[in-house]
Design an enzyme around this catalytic site. Structure first.
Site, PDB file in Angstrom:
ATOM      1  N   SER A 154      57.724  93.919  90.778  1.00 46.43           N
ATOM      2  CA  SER A 154      56.358  94.427  90.677  1.00 46.43           C
ATOM      3  C   SER A 154      55.823  94.783  92.066  1.00 46.43           C
ATOM      4  O   SER A 154      56.357  95.682  92.718  1.00 46.43           O
ATOM      5  CB  SER A 154      55.469  93.413  89.952  1.00 46.43           C
ATOM      6  OG  SER A 154      54.238  93.985  89.585  1.00 46.43           O
ATOM      7  N   HIS A 271      51.497  95.808  83.491  1.00 42.90           N
ATOM      8  CA  HIS A 271      52.658  96.580  83.030  1.00 42.90           C
ATOM      9  C   HIS A 271      52.539  96.986  81.566  1.00 42.90           C
ATOM     10  O   HIS A 271      53.523  97.022  80.831  1.00 42.90           O
ATOM     11  CB  HIS A 271      53.955  95.815  83.318  1.00 42.90           C
ATOM     12  CG  HIS A 271      54.128  95.486  84.765  1.00 42.90           C
ATOM     13  ND1 HIS A 271      54.348  96.444  85.720  1.00 42.90           N
ATOM     14  CD2 HIS A 271      54.053  94.302  85.424  1.00 42.90           C
ATOM     15  CE1 HIS A 271      54.430  95.861  86.911  1.00 42.90           C
ATOM     16  NE2 HIS A 271      54.236  94.562  86.755  1.00 42.90           N
TER      17      HIS A 271
END
Length: 384
Positions: A154, A271
């Protein structure tokens, strides 16, 4: 003096000038980088083979891979074990100029609830991870010199790209700042979160998410979100979405063959399309950055595979906000090898050891060559 891809990347990332008003960084000694030779090495690896096979003078066991952690790994005290190493304080001083607040003070002393906020946590993990690279470079320079690949989870992908020379430190940090603030704002708009789920071979994650969405619709929630956001290792996923959906999954965990569930210490449903409002601010700042070709292979969270052209980087970093992190697929791509070939050394650079634990579950043989670069004092790390 021999040269290696990662050393040139680290030199370029530090020495290239800064963005948004931060001052220049010191440059490594002359002779540390010969970019032309290193790019030839990188080009030789573009035939589908693992990158270490393209460099005859190094065996796979002599090569290294760097993994950069993401949000959730933060802990008060991170950075204290790094301050004795050259340039780390300068790194935090530059971060203060970019961010407008004292990131080192927050990282060292907290409070934890402030450090856990998305807008503070992501820059803190980003800077601590690159400071850990500085420690590794000081203690074991051959690891940096022999690096063949990097990946970050991430927000850790930004640190991996800065390490690999795709963008400068201050540019990367400013992009992380904008990203974190936009994600915090999107999170504040909708009660949402992330649920770590350890399942069984027969667990059907997609069906569970579908039923959780139907439950939310029955509660009157329009267009509910509940979907897999992170692929961690076999039978382990992180599900992201509306809080009501995650609570439904926890309550009915046995029905879906979930062995264990745990809410993650994050503020929103990352996400997924819940982060759509954050894409435009990030896209704007990335458009202003001239991306360079990474000098070591850097793997995209969205695809799991390495970037093949710098023009793909901004698009995929924006898409990453609303797409699942394919970390399990990334590890398979990095550690793919011929039978009998040694694994590279792997170093997790940054707070926590979560990526090492995931690697162990994905590839036990690769994990046997894993190490962690500690960012706290030794006694703090043992107590944590």
């Amino acid at each position: 003096m021999s040269v290696r891809v990662a050393r040139a990347a680290w030199a370029r990332g530090w020495g290239a000038g800064c963005h948004r008003g931060a001052s220049s960084f010191p440059v490594p000694p002359p002779g540390a980088a010969d970019v032309a030779e290193l790019l030839r090495d990188a080009a030789a690896a573009e035939n589908g083979r693992p990158p270490w096979e393209a460099v005859a003078r190094r065996t796979p066991g002599q090569c290294s891979v760097l993994l950069f952690p993401g949000q959730g790994s933060q802990v008060v005290g991170m950075g204290r074990g790094l301050l004795r190493y050259p340039r780390v304080r300068e790194l935090y001083a530059a971060a203060q100029r970019v961010l407008g607040y004292d990131l080192l003070e927050l990282s060292l002393h907290g409070p934890q609830e402030d450090l856990d906020r998305t807008e503070r946590c992501q820059p803190a993990v980003f800077v601590a991870s690159l400071a850990a690279v500085e420690k590794l470079h000081y203690q074991q320079p051959e690891v940096i010199e022999n690096c063949v690949a990097a990946a970050g989870f991430s927000v850790g992908e930004f640190a991996a790209l800065v390490f690999a020379g795709a963008m400068e430190f201050s540019e990367g940090l400013y992009a992380v700042k904008v990203r974190a603030e936009a994600m915090q704002e999107a999170s504040d708009a909708v009660p949402s979160g992330m649920l770590s789920v350890l399942g069984k071979p027969q667990t059907k994650f997609s069906s569970a998410c579908l039923e959780a969405r139907e439950h939310c619709k029955a509660l009157g929630i329009e267009n509910p979100v509940c979907e897999v956001a992170n692929y961690l290792f076999p039978n382990c996923r992180v599900i992201s979405g509306h809080l009501e959906a995650l609570q439904f999954l926890q309550k009915n965990s046995s029905r879906y063959d979930f062995r264990r569930t745990k809410m993650l210490p994050v503020s929103g449903g990352f996400h997924t399309r819940l982060m759509e409002p954050a894409t435009e601010p990030l896209a704007r700042v990335l458009k202003a950055i001239t991306m360079k070709a990474p000098l070591v292979s850097v793997h995209s969270n969205v695809l799991g595979n390495k970037y093949t052209h710098p023009r793909h980087i901004p698009r995929l970093l924006v898409k990453q906000l609303v797409s699942p992190v394919k970390w399990e697929q990334t590890l398979h791509a990095i550690y793919e090898r011929r039978r009998g070939t040694e694994f590279p050394q792997t170093f997790e650079v940054g707070p926590g050891r979560q990526l090492g634990a995931i690697l162990k579950s994905c590839n036990l043989q690769a994990w046997k060559a894993y190490s962690h670069v500690e960012v706290q004092e030794a006694h703090e790390a043992q107590d944590a």
